[in-house]
Design an enzyme around this catalytic site. Structure first.
Site, PDB file in Angstrom:
ATOM      1  CG  ASP A   7      -1.630   2.026  -3.927  1.00 52.53           C
ATOM      2  OD1 ASP A   7      -0.765   2.559  -3.206  1.00 52.53           O
ATOM      3  OD2 ASP A   7      -2.279   2.649  -4.788  1.00 52.53           O
ATOM      4  CD  GLU A  67       3.704   2.214  -3.461  1.00 51.01           C
ATOM      5  OE1 GLU A  67       3.949   2.246  -4.669  1.00 51.01           O
ATOM      6  OE2 GLU A  67       3.135   3.134  -2.868  1.00 51.01           O
ATOM      7  CG  ASP A 140      -6.163   3.804  -5.903  1.00 45.25           C
ATOM      8  OD1 ASP A 140      -5.442   4.446  -5.133  1.00 45.25           O
ATOM      9  OD2 ASP A 140      -7.055   4.313  -6.602  1.00 45.25           O
TER      10      ASP A 140
END
Length: 168
Positions: A7, A67, A140
């Site tokens: 992340d 991501e 996170d």
């Protein structure tokens, strides 16, 4: 298969290693790489690269999930995230890791079965899927574990498809 989920962020970069063993998913390690907002951006990015590279070399994952970058309402936060993402992709390339890029909605769909799931629903399911005693902290790290789970599923699906195509 050992999957690493990332992340990305410049202040907090979450990471999570998830391994599939005998049909079960196990969290091998998770946490965050933090940098000081007072540090120069190049020093923050170097810290992320150095720590992530050491983690990759230590755990030797087969795939990295990250991501996909999307621009929300605040473009000023998207730029540093993009910079951190670039450093993460560089670490993957230097370590010859396959990359699975996945959108936040695809992660939610993979983890909860619903692409519009809340952060709390994702964290709850990550905790259950990985049989953790308590929800991973900070958020996170939980997000990184979710990305690792989703990326591992995607990598396994691609490997199966490639195997079938090669053998049919």
């Amino acid at each position: 298969m050992l999957a690493l989920g990332i992340d990305p962020g410049t202040a907090i970069c979450g990471y999570g290693f998830v391994e599939q063993v005998d049909g079960k998913l196990i969290a091998k390690k998770f946490g965050v790489i933090t940098t000081s907002p007072k540090a120069r951006m190049q020093d923050r990015l170097l810290k992320i690269h150095t720590e992530l590279d050491a983690l990759i070399k230590n755990f030797q994952p087969q795939v990295m999930g990250i991501e996909k970058l999307f621009f929300g309402k605040n473009a000023t936060t998207a730029i540093p995230v993009g910079q951190a993402r670039g450093v993460v992709l560089l670490s993957a390339a230097q370590n010859n890791l396959d990359i699975v890029e996945i959108s936040p909605n695809e992660v939610k769909l993979s983890i909860t079965g619903y692409g519009g799931a809340t952060k709390e629903q994702v964290i709850y399911m990550v905790t259950k899927i990985l049989n953790l005693d308590e929800p991973p902290k900070p958020d996170d790290a939980a997000d990184a574990l979710a990305i690792a789970i989703a990326a591992g599923h995607e990598a396994n699906s691609l490997a199966r498809r490639n195997f079938l195509e090669a053998n049919l």
